[in-house]
Design an enzyme around this catalytic site. Structure first.
Site, PDB file in Angstrom:
ATOM      1  N   SER A  81       1.062  -1.447   0.057  1.00  0.00           N
ATOM      2  CA  SER A  81       0.512  -0.032   0.426  1.00  0.00           C
ATOM      3  C   SER A  81       0.970   1.544  -0.105  1.00  0.00           C
ATOM      4  O   SER A  81       1.853   1.495   0.542  1.00  0.00           O
ATOM      5  CB  SER A  81      -1.069  -0.368   1.553  1.00  0.00           C
ATOM      6  OG  SER A  81      -1.222   0.605   1.772  1.00  0.00           O
TER       7      SER A  81
ATOM      8  N   TYR B  25      -1.983  -1.244  10.574  1.00  0.00           N
ATOM      9  CA  TYR B  25      -2.631  -2.089   9.365  1.00  0.00           C
ATOM     10  C   TYR B  25      -1.346  -1.901   8.855  1.00  0.00           C
ATOM     11  O   TYR B  25      -0.420  -2.396   8.290  1.00  0.00           O
ATOM     12  CB  TYR B  25      -4.011  -1.494   8.755  1.00  0.00           C
ATOM     13  CG  TYR B  25      -3.481  -1.209   7.604  1.00  0.00           C
ATOM     14  CD1 TYR B  25      -4.027  -2.287   7.154  1.00  0.00           C
ATOM     15  CD2 TYR B  25      -3.718  -0.060   6.591  1.00  0.00           C
ATOM     16  CE1 TYR B  25      -4.382  -2.762   5.702  1.00  0.00           C
ATOM     17  CE2 TYR B  25      -3.566  -0.503   5.308  1.00  0.00           C
ATOM     18  CZ  TYR B  25      -3.975  -1.672   4.441  1.00  0.00           C
ATOM     19  OH  TYR B  25      -3.671  -1.399   3.332  1.00  0.00           O
TER      20      TYR B  25
ATOM     21  N   LYS C 260       2.326  -3.848   6.613  1.00  0.00           N
ATOM     22  CA  LYS C 260       2.650  -3.915   4.922  1.00  0.00           C
ATOM     23  C   LYS C 260       3.776  -3.477   5.134  1.00  0.00           C
ATOM     24  O   LYS C 260       4.395  -4.271   4.258  1.00  0.00           O
ATOM     25  CB  LYS C 260       2.279  -2.309   4.769  1.00  0.00           C
ATOM     26  CG  LYS C 260       0.350  -3.178   4.136  1.00  0.00           C
ATOM     27  CD  LYS C 260       0.728  -3.905   3.425  1.00  0.00           C
ATOM     28  CE  LYS C 260      -1.364  -4.565   3.348  1.00  0.00           C
ATOM     29  NZ  LYS C 260      -1.421  -5.358   2.288  1.00  0.00           N
TER      30      LYS C 260
HETATM   31  C1  UD1 Z   1      -6.979   3.961   3.837  1.00  0.00           C
HETATM   32  C2  UD1 Z   1      -4.987   3.756   4.338  1.00  0.00           C
HETATM   33  C3  UD1 Z   1      -4.747   2.793   3.232  1.00  0.00           C
HETATM   34  C4  UD1 Z   1      -5.562   2.021   2.978  1.00  0.00           C
HETATM   35  C5  UD1 Z   1      -7.348   1.887   2.584  1.00  0.00           C
HETATM   36  C6  UD1 Z   1      -7.818   0.501   2.157  1.00  0.00           C
HETATM   37  C7  UD1 Z   1      -3.501   5.008   5.318  1.00  0.00           C
HETATM   38  C8  UD1 Z   1      -3.193   6.352   5.463  1.00  0.00           C
HETATM   39  N1  UD1 Z   1      -4.615   4.951   3.926  1.00  0.00           N
HETATM   40  O1  UD1 Z   1      -6.243   4.976   2.400  1.00  0.00           O
HETATM   41  O2  UD1 Z   1      -3.469   2.348   2.762  1.00  0.00           O
HETATM   42  O3  UD1 Z   1      -5.269   1.361   1.892  1.00  0.00           O
HETATM   43  O4  UD1 Z   1      -7.433   2.668   3.446  1.00  0.00           O
HETATM   44  O5  UD1 Z   1      -8.548   0.400   3.805  1.00  0.00           O
HETATM   45  O6  UD1 Z   1      -3.521   4.327   6.105  1.00  0.00           O
HETATM   46  N2  UD1 Z   1     -13.353  10.547   3.328  1.00  0.00           N
HETATM   47  C9  UD1 Z   1     -14.097  10.830   3.707  1.00  0.00           C
HETATM   48  N3  UD1 Z   1     -14.989  10.540   4.724  1.00  0.00           N
HETATM   49  C10 UD1 Z   1     -15.426   9.295   4.985  1.00  0.00           C
HETATM   50  C11 UD1 Z   1     -14.670   8.704   4.531  1.00  0.00           C
HETATM   51  C12 UD1 Z   1     -12.858   9.390   3.702  1.00  0.00           C
HETATM   52  O7  UD1 Z   1     -14.097  12.432   4.278  1.00  0.00           O
HETATM   53  O8  UD1 Z   1     -16.879   9.070   5.549  1.00  0.00           O
HETATM   54  C13 UD1 Z   1     -11.822  10.752   3.102  1.00  0.00           C
HETATM   55  C14 UD1 Z   1     -10.593  10.249   3.888  1.00  0.00           C
HETATM   56  O9  UD1 Z   1     -10.541  11.860   5.135  1.00  0.00           O
HETATM   57  C15 UD1 Z   1      -9.457  10.220   2.734  1.00  0.00           C
HETATM   58  C16 UD1 Z   1     -10.424   9.990   1.778  1.00  0.00           C
HETATM   59  O10 UD1 Z   1     -11.803  10.112   1.998  1.00  0.00           O
HETATM   60  O11 UD1 Z   1      -8.976  12.002   2.285  1.00  0.00           O
HETATM   61  C17 UD1 Z   1      -9.736   8.393   1.434  1.00  0.00           C
HETATM   62  O12 UD1 Z   1     -10.415   7.876   2.327  1.00  0.00           O
HETATM   63  P1  UD1 Z   1     -10.451   6.390   2.310  1.00  0.00           P
HETATM   64  O13 UD1 Z   1     -11.212   6.256   1.685  1.00  0.00           O
HETATM   65  O14 UD1 Z   1     -10.942   5.902   3.152  1.00  0.00           O
HETATM   66  O15 UD1 Z   1      -9.047   5.844   2.027  1.00  0.00           O
HETATM   67  P2  UD1 Z   1      -6.969   6.365   2.247  1.00  0.00           P
HETATM   68  O16 UD1 Z   1      -7.738   6.466   3.733  1.00  0.00           O
HETATM   69  O17 UD1 Z   1      -6.421   7.140   2.481  1.00  0.00           O
END
Ligand code: UD1
Length: 341
Positions: free
Chosen positions: A125, A150, A154
């Site tokens: 990742s 997590y 990795k």
């Molecule tokens: C995270 C992990 C990544 C992992 C992936 C899959 C980190 C930094 N990243 O990615 O390694 O492979 O999950 O589980 O550990 N967001 C919202 N509202 C929500 C959900 C998300 O605003 O309800 C935003 C988050 O703040 C972020 C973006 O959307 O900015 C993407 O979030 P998300 O899909 O959870 O992925 P990551 O956090 O990037």
């Protein structure tokens, strides 16, 4: 050629099984179904016409894993997806993550040694980069201290694989694939992401909100140092990601011996903010999304996107699908699964 796909009924795994079968590879799946559904197998068959061979067991069981490898001595390559992946859960229950993600890896590598299986593709990742100092981030960027157990699994897994290669205790060719943010679903809407309970990730939360399963999407933070204040990620279509696994396996088999693990970023090279993803979703689906801006989510980084040039140069692979295609396919999938429910 027979390929073992661990976690092959999961989100990325199932899409990879489809791509492998469509290229003529024989696939055997091992999955404990802890975060996936057995019906995925028949949906894979609906797409490819082939029901993949399947064994249900836990790869953290050394005896069972060793027996499996003895039985399937003709496996030529392994793509190892099976792992837990929820960041928040890993903070609450680190031993669950270290236990599951690391023991299973060790058991597989031992099984590979015992049965002289040489080719291994590992799901890593972009989380290993933390908040990179330079963007786009290349594979040469330093590994930062993991922000969650997590993420640490990795990093440690990458080290376990690298140490095993260097030790020369067994012949091992490995490719480590560092995924950015996979979203979207197969164009048939027969397979896709099936989150258990409340989704942690952005895309399934968007589609579940739009369809009425969740009331409102929370956008975590609009005070980041980005053009619209929301955090930026490199979203990649899961089918593009799946295709990269096929070429990775082909490279391993063709090259025979890589002296060290090869590492590839799998991203598009484009970063999109949370609001841009929402806008794309609303535009392509015509749905109005109920969302509100709330505070930042602890542990989130501000922005990351890939430099994907090395994968293009060496693997000849490049992501082809754009953001609109990703959000559209995710919506088509959400509508398909809601109909089934
Ligand atoms: C995270 C992990 C990544 C992992 C992936 C899959 C980190 C930094 N990243 O990615 O390694 O492979 O999950 O589980 O550990 N967001 C919202 N509202 C929500 C959900 C998300 O605003 O309800 C935003 C988050 O703040 C972020 C973006 O959307 O900015 C993407 O979030 P998300 O899909 O959870 O992925 P990551 O956090 O990037």
């Amino acid at each position: 050629m027979k390929i073992l796909v661990t976690g092959g009924t999961g989100y990325i795994g199932s899409h990879t099984v489809v791509e492998l079968q469509q290229k003529g590879y024989e696939v055997i799946i091992v999955d404990n179904l802890s975060n996936s559904n057995i019906n995925v197998l028949s949906n894979i068959e609906k797409i490819t016409g082939i029901h993949p061979e399947f064994e249900e067991f836990d790869l953290i069981d050394p005896k069972r894993t060793s027996e499996f490898f003895k039985k399937h001595y003709d496996i030529k390559a392994i793509i190892h997806f099976a792992a837990y992946k929820a960041v928040g859960e890993s903070v609450e229950n680190p031993l669950m993550y270290y236990g599951n993600n690391l023991y299973s890896l060790v058991n597989i590598l031992k099984g590979m040694k015992e049965n002289e299986i040489e080719n291994f593709v590992f799901s890593s990742s972009c989380t290993v980069y933390g908040q990179p100092d330079e963007l786009p981030v290349s594979e040469k960027a330093p590994i930062k201290k993991a922000m969650s157990p997590y993420g640490n699994t990795k990093q440690i897994s990458e080290e376990i694989i690298t140490d095993t290669i260097h030790s020369k205790s067994q012949k091992l060719n490995a490719i480590l694939l560092r995924y950015f943010n996979p979203i979207g679903a197969h164009e048939t809407a027969l397979i896709g992401e099936l989150p258990l309970g409340v989704p942690n990730n952005l895309m399934p939360f968007i589609t579940q909100t739009a369809i009425g399963i969740r009331e409102q999407l929370k956008v975590f933070g609009d005070d980041y140092q980005t053009p619209d204040g929301t955090a930026i990620r490199d979203y990649i279509h899961v089918v593009d990601l799946a295709k990269a696994h096929v070429v990775a396996v082909e490279r391993l088999v063709a090259e025979k011996c890589l002296k060290k693990p090869e590492i590839f970023n799998l991203g598009t090279g484009n970063g999109y903010s949370v609001l841009e993803v929402i806008n794309s979703f609303e535009k392509v689906t015509g749905e109005k999304l109920n969302y509100k801006i709330v505070g930042r989510r602890p542990g989130d980084i501000t922005k990351v996107w890939a430099n994907p040039e090395f994968a293009e140069k060496v693997l000849g692979w490049k992501a082809e699908k754009g953001l609109d295609e990703m959000t559209f396919s995710a919506w088509k999938w959400e509508k398909a699964i809601t109909k089934i429910k």
